[in-house]
Design a protein around this motif. Structure first.
Motif, PDB file in Angstrom:
ATOM      1  N   UNK A 196       0.820  -1.214   0.000  1.00 43.42           N
ATOM      2  CA  UNK A 196       0.000   0.000   0.000  1.00 43.42           C
ATOM      3  C   UNK A 196       0.851   1.260   0.000  1.00 43.42           C
ATOM      4  N   UNK A 197       2.147   1.138   0.359  1.00 40.29           N
ATOM      5  CA  UNK A 197       3.035   2.291   0.338  1.00 40.29           C
ATOM      6  C   UNK A 197       3.457   2.665  -1.079  1.00 40.29           C
ATOM      7  N   UNK A 198       3.441   1.718  -2.012  1.00 38.72           N
ATOM      8  CA  UNK A 198       4.000   1.959  -3.350  1.00 38.72           C
ATOM      9  C   UNK A 198       2.983   1.782  -4.468  1.00 38.72           C
ATOM     10  N   UNK A 199       1.792   1.305  -4.158  1.00 42.22           N
ATOM     11  CA  UNK A 199       0.858   0.975  -5.241  1.00 42.22           C
ATOM     12  C   UNK A 199       0.402   2.205  -6.011  1.00 42.22           C
ATOM     13  N   UNK A 244       2.389  -7.521  -2.910  1.00 40.50           N
ATOM     14  CA  UNK A 244       0.926  -7.522  -2.845  1.00 40.50           C
ATOM     15  C   UNK A 244       0.411  -8.882  -2.382  1.00 40.50           C
ATOM     16  N   UNK A 245       0.945  -9.953  -2.967  1.00 44.60           N
ATOM     17  CA  UNK A 245       0.499 -11.295  -2.592  1.00 44.60           C
ATOM     18  C   UNK A 245       0.887 -11.607  -1.149  1.00 44.60           C
ATOM     19  N   UNK A 246       2.098 -11.232  -0.766  1.00 46.92           N
ATOM     20  CA  UNK A 246       2.555 -11.518   0.600  1.00 46.92           C
ATOM     21  C   UNK A 246       1.733 -10.752   1.630  1.00 46.92           C
ATOM     22  N   UNK A 247       1.444  -9.479   1.355  1.00 45.99           N
ATOM     23  CA  UNK A 247       0.640  -8.698   2.299  1.00 45.99           C
ATOM     24  C   UNK A 247      -0.778  -9.245   2.404  1.00 45.99           C
ATOM     25  N   UNK A 248      -1.313  -9.714   1.288  1.00 44.42           N
ATOM     26  CA  UNK A 248      -2.659 -10.280   1.311  1.00 44.42           C
ATOM     27  C   UNK A 248      -2.703 -11.552   2.145  1.00 44.42           C
ATOM     28  N   UNK A 249      -1.720 -12.407   1.992  1.00 45.62           N
ATOM     29  CA  UNK A 249      -1.672 -13.635   2.787  1.00 45.62           C
ATOM     30  C   UNK A 249      -1.447 -13.331   4.269  1.00 45.62           C
ATOM     31  N   UNK A 250      -0.587 -12.361   4.540  1.00 47.49           N
ATOM     32  CA  UNK A 250      -0.332 -12.013   5.935  1.00 47.49           C
ATOM     33  C   UNK A 250      -1.567 -11.426   6.598  1.00 47.49           C
ATOM     34  N   UNK A 251      -2.340 -10.644   5.845  1.00 50.63           N
ATOM     35  CA  UNK A 251      -3.558 -10.060   6.415  1.00 50.63           C
ATOM     36  C   UNK A 251      -4.625 -11.116   6.663  1.00 50.63           C
ATOM     37  N   UNK A 252      -4.703 -12.130   5.785  1.00 54.33           N
ATOM     38  CA  UNK A 252      -5.721 -13.165   5.960  1.00 54.33           C
ATOM     39  C   UNK A 252      -5.410 -14.080   7.137  1.00 54.33           C
ATOM     40  N   UNK A 253      -4.127 -14.264   7.449  1.00 56.87           N
ATOM     41  CA  UNK A 253      -3.749 -15.133   8.566  1.00 56.87           C
ATOM     42  C   UNK A 253      -3.594 -14.380   9.878  1.00 56.87           C
ATOM     43  N   UNK A 254      -3.833 -13.086   9.877  1.00 58.85           N
ATOM     44  CA  UNK A 254      -3.680 -12.276  11.083  1.00 58.85           C
ATOM     45  C   UNK A 254      -5.033 -12.060  11.734  1.00 58.85           C
ATOM     46  N   UNK A 255      -5.148 -12.241  13.041  1.00 56.50           N
ATOM     47  CA  UNK A 255      -6.432 -11.991  13.709  1.00 56.50           C
ATOM     48  C   UNK A 255      -6.861 -10.545  13.558  1.00 56.50           C
ATOM     49  N   UNK A 256      -8.205 -10.329  13.497  1.00 52.78           N
ATOM     50  CA  UNK A 256      -8.717  -8.989  13.272  1.00 52.78           C
ATOM     51  C   UNK A 256      -8.397  -8.047  14.426  1.00 52.78           C
ATOM     52  N   UNK A 257      -8.344  -8.579  15.644  1.00 49.09           N
ATOM     53  CA  UNK A 257      -8.144  -7.687  16.777  1.00 49.09           C
ATOM     54  C   UNK A 257      -6.739  -7.112  16.854  1.00 49.09           C
ATOM     55  N   UNK A 258      -5.745  -7.695  16.040  1.00 48.23           N
ATOM     56  CA  UNK A 258      -4.401  -7.139  16.063  1.00 48.23           C
ATOM     57  C   UNK A 258      -4.326  -5.776  15.380  1.00 48.23           C
ATOM     58  N   UNK A 259      -5.262  -5.518  14.474  1.00 42.76           N
ATOM     59  CA  UNK A 259      -5.262  -4.235  13.783  1.00 42.76           C
ATOM     60  C   UNK A 259      -6.128  -3.186  14.435  1.00 42.76           C
ATOM     61  N   UNK A 260      -6.702  -3.461  15.587  1.00 44.23           N
ATOM     62  CA  UNK A 260      -7.577  -2.522  16.274  1.00 44.23           C
ATOM     63  C   UNK A 260      -6.832  -1.806  17.379  1.00 44.23           C
TER      64      UNK A 260
END
Length: 295
Positions: A196-199, A244-260
């Motif tokens: 998201x920093x370079x897209x 892009x693919x790596x960030x998408x996979x990392x976001x899908x395997x990360x619990x939602x509460x970690x980003x809150x």
């Protein structure tokens, strides 16, 4: 291992690597002028782009039509042969000294770190070699553009020092520049750079790559500049797609509460329930009181 044992191990690895480089340098020094198994001599391969120029663009110093570079000092030919032999020895011995580096650092790494380190070292060597090969191909065309400018009034008489310096500089710049996508991938895996920093900055990045290529190519000819910038743009875009693919996979395997935030992660706090006092139970009679009542 103690510190002294580590230093002893490092010295042994360095001695093996230096011995392999010396053997490779001797092979490269011999290969410069004569090659076995029907292979082309190394000197002939290096001066190939220059000798592919039309005869009217090259100065003929011997009168026999042979393609030769000019030497202006007594030891220039020997030193150039030694320099080319050393570079060839460094490349030929790379499996040995890379394996020694690998054997020295792997005992201190975890299993996953060993796998990633091996992949990154392999990719780094592959990208550098790919850049060097592209530089050699580009030189065949770019040298013609440079040498044909103003050929009506002058003829090129290149010395071996000038030509080899130009070739080695171009190979080094292309090889090092091809490491840029690997750096981007490493920063993404480390969590420093995200897609998201370079897209939304592709246009600025492409313009920056063309400016970099215009300043870094030794001859500043348009063919070399476009080839370097276009290849770097392609490799950087591939690195962005990996991010892009790596960030998408990392976001899908990360619990939602970690980003809150802390307040959002804890959820709404319920109002406190009122505390009601309950009557205390009657005390049970003691044994002596029970016997007194009976009597």
């Amino acid at each position: 291992m103690t510190l002294v044992e580590h230093l002893t191990e490092l010295r042994r690895r360095l001695m093996i690597s230096l011995a392999a480089m010396c053997v490779g340098t001797v092979i490269g020094f011999i290969w410069y002028q004569s090659a076995p198994f029907g292979m082309a001599p190394l000197g002939e391969i290096i001066r190939g782009p220059y000798c592919n120029l039309p005869a009217d663009l090259r100065a003929d110093f011997t009168g026999d039509g042979e393609c030769r570079l000019l030497a202006t000092t007594p030891f220039e030919m020997f030193m150039l042969r030694l320099k080319v032999g050393a570079l060839a020895g460094l490349v030929l011995s790379s499996p040995v000294w890379l394996s020694q580096i690998w054997a020295f650092i792997t005992p201190g790494l975890h299993r996953s770190e060993k796998r990633y380190t091996f992949v990154f070292v392999t990719l780094a060597v592959t990208l550098f070699v790919a850049g060097a090969v592209l530089a050699y191909v580009v030189l065949d065309k770019g040298l013609y553009v440079l040498m044909s400018i103003g050929n009506e009034f002058q003829v090129a008489a290149l010395t071996g020092r000038e030509y080899y310096g130009f070739l080695l500089a171009l190979v080094t710049i292309f090889g090092v520049s091809f490491e840029l996508p690997l750096v981007i991938v490493m920063l993404n895996l480390a969590g420093v750079l995200r897609y998201e920093h370079v897209k939304d900055k592709r246009r600025v990045i492409i313009v920056g790559l063309f400016i970099f290529a215009a300043f870094m190519t030794p001859g500043q000819d348009p063919f070399s500049m476009v080839a370097l910038a276009a290849s770097m743009t392609l490799l950087v875009e591939l690195a962005f797609q990996f991010c892009r693919v790596h960030d998408k996979r990392a976001a899908s395997s990360r619990p939602e509460w970690l980003g809150l935030d802390d307040d959002q992660a804890s959820g709404p706090i319920a109002a406190p329930a009122p505390v009601t006092a309950s009557p205390a139970p009657a005390p049970e009679p003691r044994p002596e009181e029970y016997f007194n009542d009976v009597l």
